[in-house]
Design a protein around this motif. Structure first.
Motif, PDB file in Angstrom:
ATOM      1  N   LEU A 121       0.819  -1.201   0.000  1.00 53.15           N
ATOM      2  CA  LEU A 121       0.000   0.000   0.000  1.00 53.15           C
ATOM      3  C   LEU A 121       0.857   1.257   0.000  1.00 53.15           C
ATOM      4  CD1 LEU A 121      -2.662  -1.103   2.613  1.00 53.15           C
ATOM      5  CD2 LEU A 121      -2.822  -1.188   0.124  1.00 53.15           C
ATOM      6  N   ARG A 122       0.656   2.109  -0.991  1.00 56.67           N
ATOM      7  CA  ARG A 122       1.408   3.355  -1.122  1.00 56.67           C
ATOM      8  C   ARG A 122       1.248   4.189   0.148  1.00 56.67           C
ATOM      9  NH1 ARG A 122      -0.282   6.716  -5.987  1.00 56.67           N
ATOM     10  NH2 ARG A 122       1.143   5.356  -7.060  1.00 56.67           N
ATOM     11  N   GLY A 123       2.397   4.623   0.699  1.00 52.90           N
ATOM     12  CA  GLY A 123       2.393   5.478   1.877  1.00 52.90           C
ATOM     13  C   GLY A 123       2.137   4.765   3.189  1.00 52.90           C
ATOM     14  N   GLN A 124       1.941   3.445   3.167  1.00 51.94           N
ATOM     15  CA  GLN A 124       1.646   2.704   4.399  1.00 51.94           C
ATOM     16  C   GLN A 124       2.584   1.538   4.652  1.00 51.94           C
ATOM     17  OE1 GLN A 124      -2.451   1.572   4.803  1.00 51.94           O
ATOM     18  NE2 GLN A 124      -3.172   3.490   3.915  1.00 51.94           N
ATOM     19  N   THR A 125       2.916   0.786   3.612  1.00 49.63           N
ATOM     20  CA  THR A 125       3.739  -0.404   3.783  1.00 49.63           C
ATOM     21  C   THR A 125       5.188  -0.008   4.038  1.00 49.63           C
ATOM     22  OG1 THR A 125       2.302  -1.622   2.285  1.00 49.63           O
ATOM     23  CG2 THR A 125       4.456  -2.583   2.734  1.00 49.63           C
ATOM     24  N   ARG A 126       5.754  -0.541   5.116  1.00 48.64           N
ATOM     25  CA  ARG A 126       7.155  -0.259   5.463  1.00 48.64           C
ATOM     26  C   ARG A 126       8.027  -1.451   5.074  1.00 48.64           C
ATOM     27  NH1 ARG A 126       7.911   4.260   8.256  1.00 48.64           N
ATOM     28  NH2 ARG A 126       6.110   5.203   9.236  1.00 48.64           N
ATOM     29  N   LEU A 127       9.233  -1.142   4.628  1.00 44.10           N
ATOM     30  CA  LEU A 127      10.173  -2.183   4.229  1.00 44.10           C
ATOM     31  C   LEU A 127      10.442  -3.143   5.379  1.00 44.10           C
ATOM     32  CD1 LEU A 127      12.124  -3.452   2.213  1.00 44.10           C
ATOM     33  CD2 LEU A 127      13.834  -1.774   2.923  1.00 44.10           C
ATOM     34  N   GLY A 128      10.597  -2.606   6.581  1.00 47.72           N
ATOM     35  CA  GLY A 128      10.867  -3.451   7.745  1.00 47.72           C
ATOM     36  C   GLY A 128       9.773  -4.472   7.990  1.00 47.72           C
ATOM     37  N   ASP A 129       8.522  -4.075   7.812  1.00 49.97           N
ATOM     38  CA  ASP A 129       7.407  -5.008   8.000  1.00 49.97           C
ATOM     39  C   ASP A 129       7.486  -6.162   7.011  1.00 49.97           C
ATOM     40  OD1 ASP A 129       6.456  -3.347   9.998  1.00 49.97           O
ATOM     41  OD2 ASP A 129       5.051  -2.311   8.650  1.00 49.97           O
ATOM     42  N   GLU A 130       7.821  -5.851   5.776  1.00 52.19           N
ATOM     43  CA  GLU A 130       7.925  -6.891   4.746  1.00 52.19           C
ATOM     44  C   GLU A 130       9.124  -7.803   5.001  1.00 52.19           C
ATOM     45  OE1 GLU A 130       5.550  -7.394   2.280  1.00 52.19           O
ATOM     46  OE2 GLU A 130       4.544  -5.958   3.580  1.00 52.19           O
TER      47      GLU A 130
END
Length: 80
Positions: A31-40
């Motif tokens: 999701l643009r503006g919401q998904t963080r690299l660390g979470d993935e």
């Protein structure tokens, strides 16, 4: 889920006109503006592995619809 060739497929006509082969489309639901690299990354790797990697300093980077970018960038970059 992941990166897939764009559809419809276009065969390359030459080295300059490469068709759709070099273009991949993300189908993962980032999701643009919401998904963080660390979470993935945490979905795939243990914390020690992430912290020892070159990506450790990018954990807060946010998906802008095309790539992960530093979260402190102006909002105009988030729209590219």
């Amino acid at each position: 889920a992941g990166w897939y060739p764009s559809q419809p497929f276009q065969a390359p006509a030459s080295l300059i006109s490469q068709g759709s082969l070099p273009r991949l489309v993300n189908q993962t639901g980032l999701l643009r503006g919401q998904t963080r690299l660390g979470d993935e990354l945490r979905l795939l790797y243990p914390p020690a592995t992430i912290m020892a990697s070159a990506l450790a300093e990018m954990m807060s980077w946010i998906w802008n619809g095309t790539t992960f970018v530093p979260s402190q960038l102006p909002s105009s970059v988030m729209q590219t």
